[in-house]
Design a protein around this motif. Structure first.
Motif, short mmCIF file in Angstrom:
data_model
loop_
_atom_site.label_atom_id
_atom_site.label_comp_id
_atom_site.label_asym_id
_atom_site.label_seq_id
_atom_site.Cartn_x
_atom_site.Cartn_y
_atom_site.Cartn_z
N ILE A 27 -6.65 13.13 14.27
CA ILE A 27 -7.63 12.85 13.42
C ILE A 27 -8.88 12.56 14.51
O ILE A 27 -8.70 12.01 15.52
N ILE A 28 -10.22 12.96 13.71
CA ILE A 28 -11.34 12.25 14.23
C ILE A 28 -11.34 10.78 13.84
O ILE A 28 -12.09 10.82 12.88
N PHE A 29 -11.02 9.94 14.59
CA PHE A 29 -10.84 8.54 14.19
C PHE A 29 -12.14 7.88 13.75
O PHE A 29 -11.82 7.21 12.61
N ARG A 30 -13.16 7.96 14.12
CA ARG A 30 -14.41 7.44 13.84
C ARG A 30 -14.74 7.86 12.53
O ARG A 30 -15.48 7.09 11.80
N LEU A 31 -14.35 9.11 11.85
CA LEU A 31 -14.74 9.53 10.73
C LEU A 31 -13.64 8.98 9.63
O LEU A 31 -13.94 9.20 8.44
N TYR A 32 -12.83 8.32 10.01
CA TYR A 32 -11.94 7.49 8.94
C TYR A 32 -12.04 6.21 8.81
O TYR A 32 -12.03 5.42 9.57
N ALA A 33 -12.09 5.61 7.25
CA ALA A 33 -11.65 4.26 6.96
C ALA A 33 -10.23 4.18 7.39
O ALA A 33 -9.58 4.79 7.12
N MET A 34 -10.17 2.76 7.99
CA MET A 34 -8.89 2.22 8.40
C MET A 34 -8.43 0.98 7.47
O MET A 34 -9.27 0.52 7.04
N GLY A 35 -7.22 0.76 7.26
CA GLY A 35 -6.93 -0.39 6.75
C GLY A 35 -5.40 -0.69 6.99
O GLY A 35 -4.59 -0.18 7.78
N TRP A 36 -5.20 -1.85 6.70
CA TRP A 36 -3.69 -2.63 6.83
C TRP A 36 -3.33 -3.00 5.53
O TRP A 36 -4.06 -3.66 4.88
N TYR A 37 -2.14 -2.54 5.64
CA TYR A 37 -1.39 -2.94 4.03
C TYR A 37 -0.21 -3.61 4.47
O TYR A 37 0.22 -3.65 5.65
N ARG A 38 0.57 -4.40 3.53
CA ARG A 38 1.94 -5.03 4.00
C ARG A 38 2.53 -4.91 2.58
O ARG A 38 2.29 -4.84 1.31
N GLN A 39 4.03 -4.79 2.67
CA GLN A 39 4.97 -5.25 1.84
C GLN A 39 5.95 -6.03 1.99
O GLN A 39 6.93 -5.82 3.29
N ALA A 40 6.02 -6.89 1.17
CA ALA A 40 7.26 -7.88 1.31
C ALA A 40 8.44 -7.53 0.57
O ALA A 40 8.27 -6.86 -0.47
N PRO A 41 9.49 -8.03 1.12
CA PRO A 41 10.67 -7.47 0.39
C PRO A 41 10.76 -7.77 -1.29
O PRO A 41 10.43 -8.92 -1.46
N GLY A 42 11.03 -6.80 -2.08
CA GLY A 42 11.04 -6.94 -3.61
C GLY A 42 9.57 -7.09 -4.08
O GLY A 42 9.33 -7.11 -5.20
N LYS A 43 8.43 -6.59 -3.47
CA LYS A 43 7.09 -7.03 -3.67
C LYS A 43 6.53 -5.46 -3.59
O LYS A 43 6.79 -4.56 -2.83
N GLN A 44 5.59 -5.31 -4.38
CA GLN A 44 4.76 -3.99 -4.04
C GLN A 44 3.76 -4.03 -2.74
O GLN A 44 3.45 -5.07 -2.32
N ARG A 45 3.49 -2.97 -2.31
CA ARG A 45 2.59 -2.80 -0.92
C ARG A 45 1.33 -3.33 -1.80
O ARG A 45 0.82 -2.74 -2.65
N GLU A 46 0.71 -3.88 -0.68
CA GLU A 46 -0.77 -4.61 -1.09
C GLU A 46 -1.75 -4.64 0.00
O GLU A 46 -1.39 -4.60 1.39
N LEU A 47 -3.08 -4.40 -0.24
CA LEU A 47 -3.87 -4.31 0.60
C LEU A 47 -4.24 -5.73 1.53
O LEU A 47 -4.15 -6.73 0.82
N VAL A 48 -4.32 -5.60 2.74
CA VAL A 48 -4.74 -6.71 3.63
C VAL A 48 -6.12 -6.65 3.94
O VAL A 48 -6.84 -7.79 3.90
#
Length: 120
Positions: A27-48
């Protein structure tokens, strides 16, 4: 082929620090918004944390954080290295999760995840 590869996870004691990295290709990296998400056991994925795309290769982006990590985590990007980072300080057991890297422009791509375990 687009690839997002996370690294830097592991086991850390409460109060400790870790830095996650996500290196991208295809990908053309600088053109992309980037994010970190996390998912704990038994929980939905959430934005960090997220960081917007960059106007130039040397510029950064605007950042946004989940309330639970504000003041402890810092997201940053290095467009020359096609890499986004997540510096995590003052880690708590509740931060234990699989952490995923995300790239978004008109399409969304995900990494495979890296495990972070905060435990004494």
């Amino acid at each position: 082929q687009v690839q997002l590869v996370e690294s830097g996870g592991g086991l850390v004691q409460p109060g400790g620090s870790l830095m996650l990295s996500c290196t991208t290709s295809g990908i053309i990296f600088r053109l992309y918004a980037m994010g970190w998400y996390r998912q704990a056991p038994g929980k939905q994925r959430e934005l960090v944390a997220t960081i917007t795309s960059s106007a130039t290769i040397t510029s950064g982006g605007s950042t946004n954080y989940a309330d639970s990590v504000k003041g402890r985590f810092t997201i940053s990007r290095d467009n020359a290295k096609n890499t986004v980072y997540l510096q995590m300080n003052s880690l708590k057991p509740d931060d234990t999760a699989v952490y995923y890297c995300n790239a978004y422009n008109l399409r969304t791509y995900w990494g495979q995840g890296t495990q972070v375990t905060v435990s004494s």
